[in-house]
Design a protein around this motif. Structure first.
Motif, mmCIF file in Angstrom:
data_model
loop_
_atom_site.group_PDB
_atom_site.id
_atom_site.type_symbol
_atom_site.label_atom_id
_atom_site.label_comp_id
_atom_site.label_asym_id
_atom_site.label_seq_id
_atom_site.Cartn_x
_atom_site.Cartn_y
_atom_site.Cartn_z
ATOM 1 N N PRO B 146 7.449 -1.576 0.769
ATOM 2 C CA PRO B 146 8.025 -1.563 -0.579
ATOM 3 C C PRO B 146 8.805 -0.282 -0.894
ATOM 4 C CG PRO B 146 5.630 -1.353 -0.675
ATOM 5 C CD PRO B 146 5.981 -1.582 0.744
ATOM 6 N N ILE B 147 8.419 0.819 -0.246
ATOM 7 C CA ILE B 147 9.138 2.076 -0.501
ATOM 8 C C ILE B 147 10.591 1.935 -0.066
ATOM 9 C CG2 ILE B 147 9.285 4.536 0.071
ATOM 10 C CD1 ILE B 147 6.236 4.439 0.528
ATOM 11 N N LEU B 148 10.775 1.257 1.077
ATOM 12 C CA LEU B 148 12.136 1.082 1.589
ATOM 13 C C LEU B 148 12.791 -0.174 1.016
ATOM 14 C CD1 LEU B 148 11.523 1.977 5.339
ATOM 15 C CD2 LEU B 148 12.386 3.461 3.526
ATOM 16 N N ASN B 149 12.136 -0.763 0.012
ATOM 17 C CA ASN B 149 12.636 -1.985 -0.621
ATOM 18 C C ASN B 149 12.784 -3.168 0.339
ATOM 19 O OD1 ASN B 149 12.776 -1.015 -3.237
ATOM 20 N ND2 ASN B 149 14.737 0.006 -2.786
ATOM 21 N N MET B 150 12.005 -3.136 1.416
ATOM 22 C CA MET B 150 12.048 -4.272 2.335
ATOM 23 C C MET B 150 11.298 -5.444 1.707
ATOM 24 S SD MET B 150 11.137 -4.315 6.357
ATOM 25 C CE MET B 150 9.364 -4.485 6.349
ATOM 26 N N THR B 151 10.181 -5.135 1.040
ATOM 27 C CA THR B 151 9.433 -6.194 0.343
ATOM 28 C C THR B 151 9.105 -5.706 -1.064
ATOM 29 O OG1 THR B 151 7.235 -5.404 0.975
ATOM 30 C CG2 THR B 151 8.322 -6.900 2.510
ATOM 31 N N ASP B 152 8.677 -6.670 -1.913
ATOM 32 C CA ASP B 152 8.323 -6.323 -3.287
ATOM 33 C C ASP B 152 6.921 -5.733 -3.364
ATOM 34 O OD1 ASP B 152 10.728 -7.521 -4.298
ATOM 35 O OD2 ASP B 152 9.790 -9.458 -3.891
ATOM 36 N N VAL B 153 6.000 -6.371 -2.638
ATOM 37 C CA VAL B 153 4.595 -5.940 -2.712
ATOM 38 C C VAL B 153 3.988 -5.892 -1.320
ATOM 39 C CG1 VAL B 153 4.245 -6.954 -5.005
ATOM 40 C CG2 VAL B 153 3.718 -8.303 -2.981
ATOM 41 N N ILE B 154 2.765 -5.347 -1.240
ATOM 42 C CA ILE B 154 1.991 -5.424 -0.005
ATOM 43 C C ILE B 154 0.636 -6.041 -0.328
ATOM 44 C CG2 ILE B 154 3.102 -3.409 1.018
ATOM 45 C CD1 ILE B 154 0.570 -1.808 0.401
ATOM 46 N N VAL B 155 0.041 -6.706 0.652
ATOM 47 C CA VAL B 155 -1.344 -7.161 0.530
ATOM 48 C C VAL B 155 -2.103 -6.412 1.604
ATOM 49 C CG1 VAL B 155 -2.918 -9.095 0.899
ATOM 50 C CG2 VAL B 155 -0.834 -9.434 -0.433
ATOM 51 N N ASP B 156 -3.055 -5.577 1.188
ATOM 52 C CA ASP B 156 -3.740 -4.740 2.169
ATOM 53 C C ASP B 156 -5.100 -4.296 1.641
ATOM 54 O OD1 ASP B 156 -3.995 -3.574 4.605
ATOM 55 O OD2 ASP B 156 -2.688 -1.862 4.208
ATOM 56 N N ILE B 157 -5.863 -3.677 2.538
ATOM 57 C CA ILE B 157 -7.170 -3.165 2.161
ATOM 58 C C ILE B 157 -7.017 -1.818 1.467
ATOM 59 C CG2 ILE B 157 -9.258 -2.172 3.135
ATOM 60 C CD1 ILE B 157 -9.143 -4.269 5.252
ATOM 61 N N VAL B 158 -7.721 -1.656 0.364
ATOM 62 C CA VAL B 158 -7.690 -0.383 -0.341
ATOM 63 C C VAL B 158 -9.115 0.155 -0.423
ATOM 64 C CG1 VAL B 158 -7.160 0.785 -2.493
ATOM 65 C CG2 VAL B 158 -5.706 -1.094 -1.706
ATOM 66 N N GLU B 159 -9.310 1.380 0.105
ATOM 67 C CA GLU B 159 -10.655 1.944 0.066
ATOM 68 C C GLU B 159 -10.747 2.931 -1.096
ATOM 69 O OE1 GLU B 159 -11.931 3.035 3.990
ATOM 70 O OE2 GLU B 159 -13.835 3.787 3.222
ATOM 71 N N THR B 160 -9.997 4.029 -0.998
ATOM 72 C CA THR B 160 -10.032 5.016 -2.081
ATOM 73 C C THR B 160 -8.746 4.995 -2.904
ATOM 74 O OG1 THR B 160 -9.096 6.627 -0.573
ATOM 75 C CG2 THR B 160 -11.491 6.585 -0.756
ATOM 76 N N GLY B 161 -7.696 4.474 -2.328
ATOM 77 C CA GLY B 161 -6.423 4.421 -3.038
ATOM 78 C C GLY B 161 -5.569 5.657 -2.829
ATOM 79 N N THR B 162 -6.061 6.608 -1.997
ATOM 80 C CA THR B 162 -5.322 7.860 -1.799
ATOM 81 C C THR B 162 -3.962 7.622 -1.139
ATOM 82 O OG1 THR B 162 -7.497 8.750 -1.347
ATOM 83 C CG2 THR B 162 -5.646 10.244 -1.057
ATOM 84 N N GLU B 166 -0.402 8.696 -2.799
ATOM 85 C CA GLU B 166 0.499 9.663 -2.169
ATOM 86 C C GLU B 166 1.865 9.075 -1.860
ATOM 87 O OE1 GLU B 166 -1.677 11.388 1.070
ATOM 88 O OE2 GLU B 166 -2.969 12.517 -0.307
ATOM 89 N N ASN B 167 1.931 7.742 -1.816
ATOM 90 C CA ASN B 167 3.218 7.104 -1.557
ATOM 91 C C ASN B 167 3.799 6.463 -2.805
ATOM 92 O OD1 ASN B 167 3.771 7.379 1.431
ATOM 93 N ND2 ASN B 167 1.675 6.597 1.443
ATOM 94 N N ASP B 168 3.216 6.856 -3.951
ATOM 95 C CA ASP B 168 3.753 6.378 -5.217
ATOM 96 C C ASP B 168 3.619 4.869 -5.421
ATOM 97 O OD1 ASP B 168 4.497 7.759 -7.349
ATOM 98 O OD2 ASP B 168 6.660 7.510 -7.088
#
Lengths: 363, 209
Positions: B146-162, B166-168
């Motif tokens: 999403p940072i490079l605007n390749m996709t709108d969103v990501i579906v992924d595992i989030v543990e702490t969210g750090t 850090e990637n906004d």
């Protein structure tokens, strides 16, 4: 003497068993009109079917299943005992490609009483014993399971979800979901206990009797008791376990359902059950029970390996007399050995004994 | 008595799980020796451990090479193996989430572009909502998409969210909570019924609630 492939022997023994019990071989074509599967697609639990258009423009399918074809052709007025050995075509769940699967199956169509049910389950247990002495036949009863869910008033997508967790024996998730759905704790624990109980009839029956909530469940219990009496009288009782985590589509299966396991195969090799409701949907006024053995799994996990390709390798050179060579080969065969006769020693062949013949005779 | 074969995921989670097994009497001292072996046996209590890639644990168990194993719920949801799920280990807790760039607004008029490792989970999540999506399967560093605007969103595992922070990026939706599960091969559960149910019982006593 080299034995045949173990699978061939098993196949022969199983067919003899079914013939002995008066089941008739039923031979079918490989194709079926696609419409049949469209209408009963939940029965198959797969949507991947190989289809093709025949010369008249009609859509046909390579059979993904045999039971449906047998049920379609069943004559309600006769009692039929059939067995079949056919290839079916299904998509493999793990490799995502089509596979040809060899099924050997037994079907009884007619009216079912305690004897016929006992026979159908006994034949399943006996089939497993012919595959391996170490086997387990797990039995569940759809009437019992659906009775409990009816009593709890669970249906539709919630039912589907809970049945999925039950199939995985995921007690934790069952309790969690029941809580979310606002199901009484007492009932939730009964559902969870279905996934927990496992073992012999003697050890499990008293436990499940405590869960009974309605007539449907009570009559399922008495059916299981009758069944167990027949099976123990026939000497297979100790191989039978109750396992209510076996799940089949409730709109087709109603009574006992079962899965068979043999040592060294990591999944079930036999599956069967009572499917009166399928016949009802096909507009036939009769009952049915049957099972299928997945022969391809037996081959896939067969660990027996031949030590030798052949007992005797008989090698002759151009100076040897053909009469002498054939006489010699016939001698070994008469002794009950397997003989491969070649004019030179092949690079890859495991033989027990090497015999060479030249003009001077045997060396 | 037959050996009981246990597949553990390589890494921190696997080590924690092994400690639990050790605590309930299924120890295997050889495993502590730091070498490159992958399979460890203890003849006394008849256990055999092996380390495997976390996403492969379910395959070893489904195919019967391991009788039991420990694997994240994310893997089970993604690959849907035919196994029994015997306990929630209450370890390795995290969430399966949808995340996007800060301030992202979903425009339902357009096909949503989704980057993920978990194609099956993403597909069934959006199918449940009737949302048309295009999946872009990636194997790591999903956050870049999403940072490079390749996709709108990501579906992924989030543990702490750090990593997200850090990637906004930020979580816009939680799909399902994830934790490690004890799984068992269906046939093994028949032939080693007593061994497996005993292990499960003991394990449940040491699982932190």
């Amino acid at each position: 003497m080299q034995s045949f492939n173990r699978n061939d022997t098993v196949l022969y023994n199983l067919r003899s068993l079914y013939e002995q019990y008066g089941y008739k071989r039923f031979k079918m074509s490989k194709f079926e009109e696609y419409d049949l599967y469209l209408e009963y697609k939940n029965f198959l639990q797969t949507e991947n079917i190989i289809t093709f258009t025949d010369l008249n423009g009609k859509l046909y399918a390579m059979k993904p299943d045999i039971t449906l074809s047998i049920a379609k052709n069943a004559k309600p007025e006769e009692q039929q005992k059939l067995y079949y050995k056919e290839n079916v075509y299904r998509a493999s769940r793990t490799t995502k490609e089509y596979k040809e699967i060899t099924q050997l199956g037994v079907e009884y169509i007619g009216s079912i009483d305690a004897y016929t049910m006992g026979e159908a389950v006994y034949l399943a247990a006996k089939s497993l014993s012919l595959i391996s002495p170490e086997y387990v036949l797990d039995i569940s009863h759809m009437g019992f399971v659906s009775g409990l869910f009816e009593a709890a008033g669970i249906e539709g997508s919630r039912l589907e979800k809970l049945l999925g967790f039950l199939g995985q024996k995921d007690t934790h998730e069952i309790l969690y979901c029941c809580e979310q759905y606002g199901i009484e704790k007492e009932i939730a624990e009964k559902i969870a206990s279905l996934s927990e109980v496992y073992g012999s009839f003697e050890s499990v029956l008293p436990k499940i009797k405590k869960i009974v909530m309605n007539d449907k469940m009570a009559s399922a219990v008495s059916e299981l008791e009758q069944l167990y009496a027949v099976l123990s009288a026939l000497g297979v009782g100790e191989h039978i376990n109750l396992d209510f985590s076996i799940i089949n589509d409730m709109s087709y299966y109603n009574g006992v359902i079962y899965l068979g396991y043999v040592k060294d195969v990591p999944c079930s090799v036999l599956s069967g059950g009572r499917y009166d409701k399928l016949l009802e949907k096909l507009g036939k006024n009769c009952q049915a029970i049957g099972f299928a053995v997945y022969m391809d799994l037996l081959e896939l996990y067969d660990k027996s390996d031949r030590e030798y390709d052949v007992d005797v390798l008989l090698v002759y050179n151009e100076t040897a007399s053909p009469v002498e060579v054939s006489r010699k080969a016939a001698e070994y065969i008469a002794e009950g050995k397997s003989v491969k006769v070649l004019s030179s020693i092949p690079e890859i062949l495991k033989y027990k004994e090497l015999v060479e013949i030249s003009q001077k005779g045997e060396q | 008595m037959d050996y009981i074969n246990i597949a553990l995921p390589k890494g921190r989670l696997g080590e924690k799980v092994y400690e639990m097994f050790e605590k309930i009497g299924y120890g295997c001292p050889a495993i502590r020796e730091k070498d490159r072996r992958l399979i460890f046996e203890n003849e006394e209590n008849k256990v055999r451990y092996f380390w495997s890639k976390p996403s492969d644990v379910a395959i070893y168990v489904e195919r019967g090479a391991a009788d039991i194993g420990v694997v994240g719920k994310d893997i089970l949801l993604e690959y849907e193996p035919d196994i029994y799920e015997l306990a929630d280990m209450n370890l390795g807790k995290c969430r399966m989430c949808v995340a996007a760039k800060k301030g992202f607004r979903d425009n339902p008029e357009k096909t949503l572009k989704v980057a993920t490792k978990f194609v099956n989970i993403a597909r069934s999540h959006y199918a449940g909502k009737g949302r048309d999506i295009e999946i872009c399967k990636l194997n790591g560093s999903i956050e870049i998409a999403p940072i490079l605007n390749m996709t709108d969103v990501i579906v992924d595992i989030v543990e702490t969210g750090t990593t997200l922070k850090e990637n906004d990026l930020e979580v816009i939706e939680t799909i399902i909570p994830i934790s490690a599960r004890l799984i068992a091969n269906k046939a093994s559960t028949k032939f080693k019924a007593e061994q497996i149910s005993q292990l499960r019982r003991k394990l449940q006593e040491v699982i932190e609630k």
